[in-house]
Write a protein that holds these residues in place. Sequence first.
Motif, PDB file in Angstrom:
ATOM      1  N   LEU A  34       0.832  -1.205   0.000  1.00 30.56           N
ATOM      2  CA  LEU A  34       0.000   0.000   0.000  1.00 30.56           C
ATOM      3  C   LEU A  34       0.867   1.255   0.000  1.00 30.56           C
ATOM      4  CD1 LEU A  34      -2.880  -0.935   2.484  1.00 30.56           C
ATOM      5  CD2 LEU A  34      -2.889  -1.016  -0.015  1.00 30.56           C
ATOM      6  N   ARG A  35       1.897   1.251   0.835  1.00 28.07           N
ATOM      7  CA  ARG A  35       2.778   2.428   0.889  1.00 28.07           C
ATOM      8  C   ARG A  35       3.509   2.616  -0.443  1.00 28.07           C
ATOM      9  NH1 ARG A  35       4.131   0.579   6.500  1.00 28.07           N
ATOM     10  NH2 ARG A  35       2.942   1.945   7.894  1.00 28.07           N
ATOM     11  N   ALA A  36       3.961   1.529  -1.025  1.00 32.48           N
ATOM     12  CA  ALA A  36       4.663   1.632  -2.310  1.00 32.48           C
ATOM     13  C   ALA A  36       3.744   2.171  -3.396  1.00 32.48           C
ATOM     14  CB  ALA A  36       5.204   0.260  -2.716  1.00 32.48           C
ATOM     15  N   GLY A  37       2.456   1.895  -3.276  1.00 40.69           N
ATOM     16  CA  GLY A  37       1.491   2.370  -4.257  1.00 40.69           C
ATOM     17  C   GLY A  37       0.959   3.763  -3.975  1.00 40.69           C
ATOM     18  N   GLY A  38       1.381   4.378  -2.873  1.00 41.64           N
ATOM     19  CA  GLY A  38       0.977   5.750  -2.574  1.00 41.64           C
ATOM     20  C   GLY A  38      -0.238   5.887  -1.691  1.00 41.64           C
ATOM     21  N   LEU A  39      -0.731   4.768  -1.129  1.00 39.43           N
ATOM     22  CA  LEU A  39      -1.879   4.817  -0.231  1.00 39.43           C
ATOM     23  C   LEU A  39      -1.382   4.594   1.193  1.00 39.43           C
ATOM     24  CD1 LEU A  39      -4.981   4.966   0.076  1.00 39.43           C
ATOM     25  CD2 LEU A  39      -5.040   2.476  -0.264  1.00 39.43           C
ATOM     26  N   GLU A  40      -1.536   5.588   2.049  1.00 35.83           N
ATOM     27  CA  GLU A  40      -1.009   5.515   3.404  1.00 35.83           C
ATOM     28  C   GLU A  40      -1.928   4.671   4.291  1.00 35.83           C
ATOM     29  OE1 GLU A  40       1.616   5.801   6.421  1.00 35.83           O
ATOM     30  OE2 GLU A  40       1.903   6.459   4.353  1.00 35.83           O
ATOM     31  N   PRO A  41      -1.421   3.563   4.844  1.00 34.37           N
ATOM     32  CA  PRO A  41      -2.259   2.725   5.694  1.00 34.37           C
ATOM     33  C   PRO A  41      -2.224   3.167   7.155  1.00 34.37           C
ATOM     34  CG  PRO A  41      -0.184   1.618   5.269  1.00 34.37           C
ATOM     35  CD  PRO A  41      -0.125   2.942   4.539  1.00 34.37           C
ATOM     36  N   HIS A  42      -3.359   3.068   7.795  1.00 40.60           N
ATOM     37  CA  HIS A  42      -3.480   3.356   9.223  1.00 40.60           C
ATOM     38  C   HIS A  42      -4.137   2.151   9.878  1.00 40.60           C
ATOM     39  CE1 HIS A  42      -2.703   7.787   8.873  1.00 40.60           C
ATOM     40  NE2 HIS A  42      -3.097   7.534   7.637  1.00 40.60           N
ATOM     41  N   THR A  43      -3.400   1.432  10.699  1.00 36.99           N
ATOM     42  CA  THR A  43      -3.960   0.269  11.378  1.00 36.99           C
ATOM     43  C   THR A  43      -4.500   0.688  12.741  1.00 36.99           C
ATOM     44  OG1 THR A  43      -1.771  -0.304  12.248  1.00 36.99           O
ATOM     45  CG2 THR A  43      -2.471  -1.377  10.193  1.00 36.99           C
ATOM     46  N   VAL A  44      -5.724   0.296  13.000  1.00 34.38           N
ATOM     47  CA  VAL A  44      -6.383   0.622  14.272  1.00 34.38           C
ATOM     48  C   VAL A  44      -6.400  -0.621  15.147  1.00 34.38           C
ATOM     49  CG1 VAL A  44      -8.520   1.393  15.360  1.00 34.38           C
ATOM     50  CG2 VAL A  44      -7.824   2.356  13.146  1.00 34.38           C
ATOM     51  N   THR A  45      -5.931  -0.490  16.367  1.00 34.64           N
ATOM     52  CA  THR A  45      -6.012  -1.578  17.332  1.00 34.64           C
ATOM     53  C   THR A  45      -7.274  -1.398  18.166  1.00 34.64           C
ATOM     54  OG1 THR A  45      -3.608  -1.811  17.471  1.00 34.64           O
ATOM     55  CG2 THR A  45      -4.900  -2.720  19.284  1.00 34.64           C
ATOM     56  N   LEU A  46      -8.161  -2.371  18.130  1.00 33.25           N
ATOM     57  CA  LEU A  46      -9.409  -2.278  18.881  1.00 33.25           C
ATOM     58  C   LEU A  46      -9.150  -2.495  20.369  1.00 33.25           C
ATOM     59  CD1 LEU A  46     -11.744  -4.341  16.507  1.00 33.25           C
ATOM     60  CD2 LEU A  46     -11.396  -1.860  16.575  1.00 33.25           C
ATOM     61  N   PRO A  47      -9.886  -1.800  21.245  1.00 33.95           N
ATOM     62  CA  PRO A  47      -9.712  -2.001  22.688  1.00 33.95           C
ATOM     63  C   PRO A  47      -9.840  -3.471  23.079  1.00 33.95           C
ATOM     64  CG  PRO A  47     -11.153  -0.130  22.255  1.00 33.95           C
ATOM     65  CD  PRO A  47     -10.909  -0.794  20.931  1.00 33.95           C
ATOM     66  N   GLY A  48      -8.908  -3.917  23.925  1.00 33.57           N
ATOM     67  CA  GLY A  48      -8.892  -5.301  24.359  1.00 33.57           C
ATOM     68  C   GLY A  48      -8.015  -6.201  23.514  1.00 33.57           C
ATOM     69  N   HIS A  49      -7.443  -5.661  22.439  1.00 35.39           N
ATOM     70  CA  HIS A  49      -6.611  -6.437  21.519  1.00 35.39           C
ATOM     71  C   HIS A  49      -5.207  -5.835  21.447  1.00 35.39           C
ATOM     72  CE1 HIS A  49     -10.720  -7.384  20.390  1.00 35.39           C
ATOM     73  NE2 HIS A  49     -10.294  -8.425  19.701  1.00 35.39           N
ATOM     74  N   GLY A  50      -4.241  -6.652  21.023  1.00 36.39           N
ATOM     75  CA  GLY A  50      -2.896  -6.137  20.794  1.00 36.39           C
ATOM     76  C   GLY A  50      -2.345  -5.386  21.988  1.00 36.39           C
ATOM     77  N   HIS A  51      -1.784  -4.207  21.724  1.00 36.11           N
ATOM     78  CA  HIS A  51      -1.188  -3.437  22.817  1.00 36.11           C
ATOM     79  C   HIS A  51      -2.235  -2.825  23.749  1.00 36.11           C
ATOM     80  CE1 HIS A  51      -1.936  -0.176  19.835  1.00 36.11           C
ATOM     81  NE2 HIS A  51      -2.108   0.577  20.908  1.00 36.11           N
ATOM     82  N   ARG A  52      -3.529  -2.989  23.398  1.00 35.44           N
ATOM     83  CA  ARG A  52      -4.608  -2.478  24.248  1.00 35.44           C
ATOM     84  C   ARG A  52      -5.261  -3.612  25.041  1.00 35.44           C
ATOM     85  NH1 ARG A  52      -7.953   2.109  20.954  1.00 35.44           N
ATOM     86  NH2 ARG A  52      -8.677   2.447  23.098  1.00 35.44           N
ATOM     87  N   ILE A  53      -4.532  -4.698  25.255  1.00 36.14           N
ATOM     88  CA  ILE A  53      -5.073  -5.858  25.957  1.00 36.14           C
ATOM     89  C   ILE A  53      -5.538  -5.498  27.365  1.00 36.14           C
ATOM     90  CG2 ILE A  53      -2.749  -6.526  26.677  1.00 36.14           C
ATOM     91  CD1 ILE A  53      -5.776  -8.852  26.063  1.00 36.14           C
ATOM     92  N   ASP A  54      -4.914  -4.512  27.993  1.00 39.38           N
ATOM     93  CA  ASP A  54      -5.289  -4.135  29.358  1.00 39.38           C
ATOM     94  C   ASP A  54      -6.701  -3.565  29.433  1.00 39.38           C
ATOM     95  OD1 ASP A  54      -2.830  -4.957  30.221  1.00 39.38           O
ATOM     96  OD2 ASP A  54      -1.959  -2.948  30.358  1.00 39.38           O
ATOM     97  N   GLU A  55      -7.259  -3.188  28.293  1.00 39.40           N
ATOM     98  CA  GLU A  55      -8.615  -2.637  28.271  1.00 39.40           C
ATOM     99  C   GLU A  55      -9.680  -3.718  28.134  1.00 39.40           C
ATOM    100  OE1 GLU A  55      -8.985   0.850  25.606  1.00 39.40           O
ATOM    101  OE2 GLU A  55      -6.808   0.721  25.411  1.00 39.40           O
ATOM    102  N   ALA A  56      -9.262  -4.976  27.977  1.00 40.58           N
ATOM    103  CA  ALA A  56     -10.228  -6.051  27.782  1.00 40.58           C
ATOM    104  C   ALA A  56     -11.162  -6.174  28.978  1.00 40.58           C
ATOM    105  CB  ALA A  56      -9.496  -7.377  27.556  1.00 40.58           C
TER     106      ALA A  56
END
Length: 239
Positions: A34-56
């Motif tokens: 996506l970046r190589a094609g010129g479209l900037e990606p923004h990944t959203v981490t939902l609460p309770g997942h990934g680095h937001r696990i403490d919010e579960a």
Amino acid sequence: MSVPAMGRPPISDAVLVHGSFSSAASWDPVLPGLRAGGLEPHTVTLPGHGHRIDEAGPDIDLYAHASAVVEHVQANGLDNIMLVGHSYGGMPVTQAWDALRDRVRAVVYVDAGVAENGESQFDLLGPEIAAVTREIAAANGGMLPAPNRDTPSFPLAVSSMETPVRLGVPLPAGVPRVLVLATDNTGNHRYHHRQAAELRGRPDWTIVEMDCGHNVLGERTGELVALLLGLAGPSLSAA
């Protein structure tokens, strides 16, 4: 593989929303393309997942997940965006679209649930799966335990699957909507095939079939990247 952009101005940013039990890392395979094609990606981490696990917790429902998407877009001043949801990620994408309708130029559901106003993830999955899932959650304090996977996984509040999409008014016409259908998908996600049949021929909708299982991001990375770049605008897809 691409979807015609129909003369619209190029979309500058893609907001990528992961599925249940997963994290933003699930999108890693598509980010370089996506970046190589010129479209900037923004990944959203939902609460309770990934680095937001403490919010579960059992109170983290669909609206909390949708708010995370809205907050990310607003905090980063994003406009002229594409919303992309994988699997359960289609639910918060639809709910967030209600709040972001003036910024959204395209929406992509990657083997994801497409809910109508008033529908929940359980409505899409059906009563039998909903009943079994509720039993599991009841035995675990309202939470669905993280499944055993090759990649990190995280627990999910059953309330997120029970919460219905609530739209202030119908979502705007004229915004391209794409459902990517994984034709080899099996198990609980087979309802996507039913959705595809219902959506074919509707204004604004395009159904794109990919010969793979539910992990479209990893199994058909190049095809998915090409589709998103093509939908964003001709100048990007040609990059």
